[in-house]
Structure formats: structure tokens, C-alpha cells
Scaffold this motif. Sequence first.
Motif, short mmCIF file in Angstrom:
data_model
loop_
_atom_site.label_atom_id
_atom_site.label_comp_id
_atom_site.label_asym_id
_atom_site.label_seq_id
_atom_site.Cartn_x
_atom_site.Cartn_y
_atom_site.Cartn_z
N MET A 1 0.82 -1.21 0.00
CA MET A 1 0.00 0.00 0.00
C MET A 1 0.85 1.26 0.00
SD MET A 1 -3.10 -1.15 0.05
CE MET A 1 -4.01 0.32 0.51
N ALA A 2 2.12 1.14 -0.26
CA ALA A 2 2.98 2.31 -0.20
C ALA A 2 2.88 3.09 -1.49
CB ALA A 2 4.42 1.88 0.06
N MET A 274 -2.07 -3.46 8.11
CA MET A 274 -3.42 -3.41 8.64
C MET A 274 -4.46 -3.33 7.52
SD MET A 274 -3.72 -4.00 11.76
CE MET A 274 -5.42 -3.48 11.97
N HIS A 275 -4.11 -2.71 6.38
CA HIS A 275 -4.99 -2.77 5.21
C HIS A 275 -5.21 -4.23 4.80
CE1 HIS A 275 -6.10 1.16 3.48
NE2 HIS A 275 -5.02 1.63 4.09
N LEU A 276 -4.12 -4.99 4.74
CA LEU A 276 -4.22 -6.39 4.34
C LEU A 276 -4.94 -7.23 5.40
CD1 LEU A 276 -0.61 -6.80 2.91
CD2 LEU A 276 -2.74 -6.76 1.59
N TRP A 277 -4.70 -6.95 6.67
CA TRP A 277 -5.33 -7.71 7.74
C TRP A 277 -6.86 -7.52 7.73
CZ3 TRP A 277 -8.21 -6.82 12.21
CH2 TRP A 277 -8.26 -7.87 13.13
N ALA A 278 -7.32 -6.31 7.39
CA ALA A 278 -8.76 -6.04 7.40
C ALA A 278 -9.45 -6.54 6.15
CB ALA A 278 -9.00 -4.54 7.58
N GLY A 279 -8.76 -6.53 5.00
CA GLY A 279 -9.38 -6.97 3.75
C GLY A 279 -9.66 -8.46 3.75
N PRO A 284 -9.90 -11.79 -4.93
CA PRO A 284 -8.71 -11.80 -5.78
C PRO A 284 -7.69 -10.73 -5.43
CG PRO A 284 -10.70 -12.02 -7.10
CD PRO A 284 -11.15 -11.72 -5.70
N ASN A 285 -8.17 -9.55 -5.01
CA ASN A 285 -7.26 -8.43 -4.70
C ASN A 285 -7.37 -8.01 -3.23
OD1 ASN A 285 -6.50 -7.99 -7.60
ND2 ASN A 285 -8.69 -7.56 -7.73
N VAL A 286 -7.87 -8.89 -2.40
CA VAL A 286 -8.04 -8.65 -0.95
C VAL A 286 -8.96 -7.45 -0.72
CG1 VAL A 286 -6.82 -8.68 1.28
CG2 VAL A 286 -5.64 -9.46 -0.75
N GLU A 287 -9.99 -7.34 -1.57
CA GLU A 287 -10.97 -6.28 -1.35
C GLU A 287 -11.66 -6.46 0.00
OE1 GLU A 287 -10.71 -6.67 -5.86
OE2 GLU A 287 -10.77 -8.03 -4.14
N ASP A 288 -12.17 -5.40 0.65
CA ASP A 288 -12.07 -4.04 0.19
C ASP A 288 -10.76 -3.36 0.63
OD1 ASP A 288 -14.39 -3.59 -1.33
OD2 ASP A 288 -15.59 -3.27 0.45
N MET A 289 -10.38 -3.53 1.88
CA MET A 289 -9.29 -2.74 2.45
C MET A 289 -7.92 -3.07 1.87
SD MET A 289 -9.60 -0.32 4.88
CE MET A 289 -8.38 -0.52 6.19
N GLY A 290 -7.77 -4.22 1.23
CA GLY A 290 -6.44 -4.67 0.84
C GLY A 290 -5.93 -4.19 -0.49
N VAL A 291 -6.64 -3.26 -1.15
CA VAL A 291 -6.20 -2.80 -2.47
C VAL A 291 -6.63 -1.35 -2.63
CG1 VAL A 291 -8.30 -3.62 -3.62
CG2 VAL A 291 -6.18 -3.36 -4.94
N TYR A 292 -5.84 -0.57 -3.39
CA TYR A 292 -6.08 0.86 -3.52
C TYR A 292 -7.51 1.22 -3.91
CZ TYR A 292 -1.06 2.02 -3.47
OH TYR A 292 0.23 2.21 -3.11
#
Length: 463
Positions: A1-2, A274-279, A284-292
Motif C-alpha cells: 500500500m505504499a 493493517m490494510h491487508l489484515w482487514a481486507g 482476488p485483490n483482498v478487497e475491500d481494504m487490501g487494495v487501492y
Amino acid sequence: MAGSNCALQSLRILVLCALAAAATTIAPRAMSPCAYSMSRTILAVTGVDPYFITCAGDASLSDDGADDAGKKPGSGGPVVTDLRWCGKPDPLKHPTPPFQCCQPMTTSEPVNFTFPDPAEPLRTRRPAHEAGSDHMAKYRRAVALMKALPRSDPRSFYQQANLLGDPGFVLPFWSWDVPEGMRIPDEFTDRASPLYDARRNPRHLPPKVNDLEFLDAESNYTDEQQVQRNLWVMHKQMVTNARLPSLFLGQPYHAGDKAMPGAGTVELCPHNTMHLWAGDISNPNVEDMGVYYSAGRDPIFYPHHANIDRLWDAWRHIMRTTHGNQTQVDFTDPDWLDSSLLFYDEDLTVEVTRPHPPRSRQEEVLVVEGIEANNSDYVKFDVYVNSMEYHKVRPGGRELARTFVTLKQPGGERDTMKTSMRVALSELLEDLGAEGDDSVTVTLVPVRGKVRIGGLRIEYVAE
């Protein structure tokens, strides 16, 4: 997410899109919504299509690709959120529709941020798990109002905007860095609540302790071990590895630089983790929190970023407590200080140029043209003149120039009403002591229904 070294600023996910160009058509006698040299046309009070207008062909660009400041891409300068260059994002495999990130065209000139009046009561953010039921109810109402708006509305939840006319409300933060807050707050797990998002990792619902190092596999720690591990991560990222602003905040990023020059400590971990942990890792893209593109669709995104803001302030306090009050904790590069972000609110303000002084016996008239509204609903909006703080104008105040109101029409769901409105200005500007000004500031405030506005102009009429 950087995404850039600006990640510590909230609500920025959906403006990080691929840049592309498209042509524009400028309506005669209306101000261009894209030119820097003049005020932008109001395109809509609500309901603007994100692709309604794009502006790469605008006259403010020269033939050699330089912008109106004379700088070519890559020549440096502050980062400016410019919707003229927003296009279709880079494709992902199996995105969750809709897959679109261009914000609606901004409808007014940019304004510089100003700090609140110090005489006003200070609003303090509180952790979500301790904010209280009344405060969280306000957040639920805000999200519900935003979700009820169409996706094309600049204020809608999909457009990452802000709506809630409550001066006592402040966004809560998700304090996943302290033991008491290392779980998804209960207020976000009620399936009947607008704060709930079905696209979260079902294995991470309360009472699961969050993992600040999460990637795609579960740890084998007990809750107590996980808490201690999280505290170790926070000390390392906030203290041990963050002894300089460039280490904590990230490397400088100027207009035209290549993306991702180097993220700061907290952005990489725990922000990204934490974006990845919540998604939902099953998507496929770890939606919602895990992708821009979809992170902002989860209401917990905002308390998550509010906590990043809090950690920024905490790091500044740590540095000055440890190394003295004179320790440099902020960037001083003017390109950083002059960078801009785009936010929407429910009110649209534009500066309208007065063409020339009126001749005798001529009435100066503000023309609100290109009004479009669906006949199936009531529509009302107020027109304020030279009132940047319209909410302080009392009923009957002189700054309230006129109100537009329509009634429902039978069969109106199939029809769009198209009309215009004219507002007498001569006596009003005299009362306001503004008859000698070169322009007037007009604010349209929606009260009921949805309406589009084609533009604003001033004309002089003698009958």
C-alpha cells in the motif's frame, strides 16, 4: 500500500490513478471548468458524472506539453491534485465493480487550508472503542447519508467525500496500536449498520487480536503474545527506525518524480499490513481494504487513517521529548508545503466576474443557467452572494439572494426539467458595499433533491 510519502494524509486512496488525457468542449459564454486563469464553472450541485468533462485539450496547456506555470512533467514542484489528467486506472484481475477512480470535476477554485479559529471549542478525536454510542451513532448516520447518494455525486460515500452538518462530531480513530484497541471495534461488526462491510476477513472479527505484521498467513501466537509482538513492532517503527523525518515520513516526492521514491516506516508497517489484515483475503485483490481502488469503500478505512494521523502527531511528540523541542520534525521543502489535496463538501462556491460596470437604468443580473432536475422529486437550493460562511446568515439575511424551488410533475420519472434562474444583484451589491468589486462570490447550497447546473454568468438588462 505504499503509494507515496504522502500516505499519512487521510482520504487519498482514490485519487492515485493512472494519468491519461481526453478532449474537452467549452460552452460559449461560460467559464471553463479546467482553466487555471479563471474561475471554474459550477458543473453540478449533485449528481455530476465523473466522466462528464475532462480537460487535456484546454487552452491553459501549451503545445509543447508544459503546463501554465511553464513546468514540464518531471521538472519538480509541488504535487497538485489535477483532475484534468485523471483517466482509466491500470487494470486489475477480477476487480469488484465498479472499477473507476476519477473524482468528479471540481467546481470552484482551490483554497488554502486555514486553521480553525482558536476561540472555537477544540474538537478532539477519540478511539472508536471508547467514543461512546452517541458519537458512533453520528458516524453511522454520516456514512448512511453518504451511501444513500448516487455514486456520481461528489459527496457520496463512493466518491470519498465528507457529509455531516454536526459541529460536535469528529472522526474516531481505530487505535490498533494499543492493547485495548487491537480488535475491530464492535460498532463495525453489526450487519445492519452502515459501518459494516461484508468484504472483510471473516477470521479477523472480534475478539481476534490484530496482527501488525500480517501478510497472508495467520500467526500462531496467543492473544497475549500477539499483543506483545504488536507493541514491539510499534516501538521499532515509531522510535528505533524513525529517528529522522525522512525515515518516518518517507523520501521527498516532487511533481514529475517517479512513483514510490521510498516510504516511511509506519506507512509500510503497520499502515499497509493493517490494510491487508482487514481486507478479505479470499477475494482476488483482498478487497475491500487490501487494495487501492476499493479500500475507501470500507467505513473502517477512515478510522484507520485517522489513527495514522494520530501516530504522526505522537511521533512528533516522541522526537521532541527525546531530542529537545528544537528538533526538526517537519519537512520545510516548499514543494511539500504547497502540495494540494482535493476534498468535496455539499456546497458549491464560485467567483463570477462582472463583465463591466452597468450603465444607467440597467439591472445587474446573475444568471444560473443549464439547470436540470428530475420532475419526479421536489428540488430546492439557495443562492448566497458574498457569503463564505452562509450557515451564519440569519433567516432573511441580505446575503441570501434567492431560492430555487420546483414541484413534482406527473410522470416526472421519465422527464428532466431544463430551465434557468435569474437573480437581481444591483441593490444587493449596494447593500453589501460591493458595487465596486470586480467579481462576486456565489454559493449554491442544496436543500432538497438533485440538480445539475450548467454555469453562472452576470449580464446587464434594461427593459
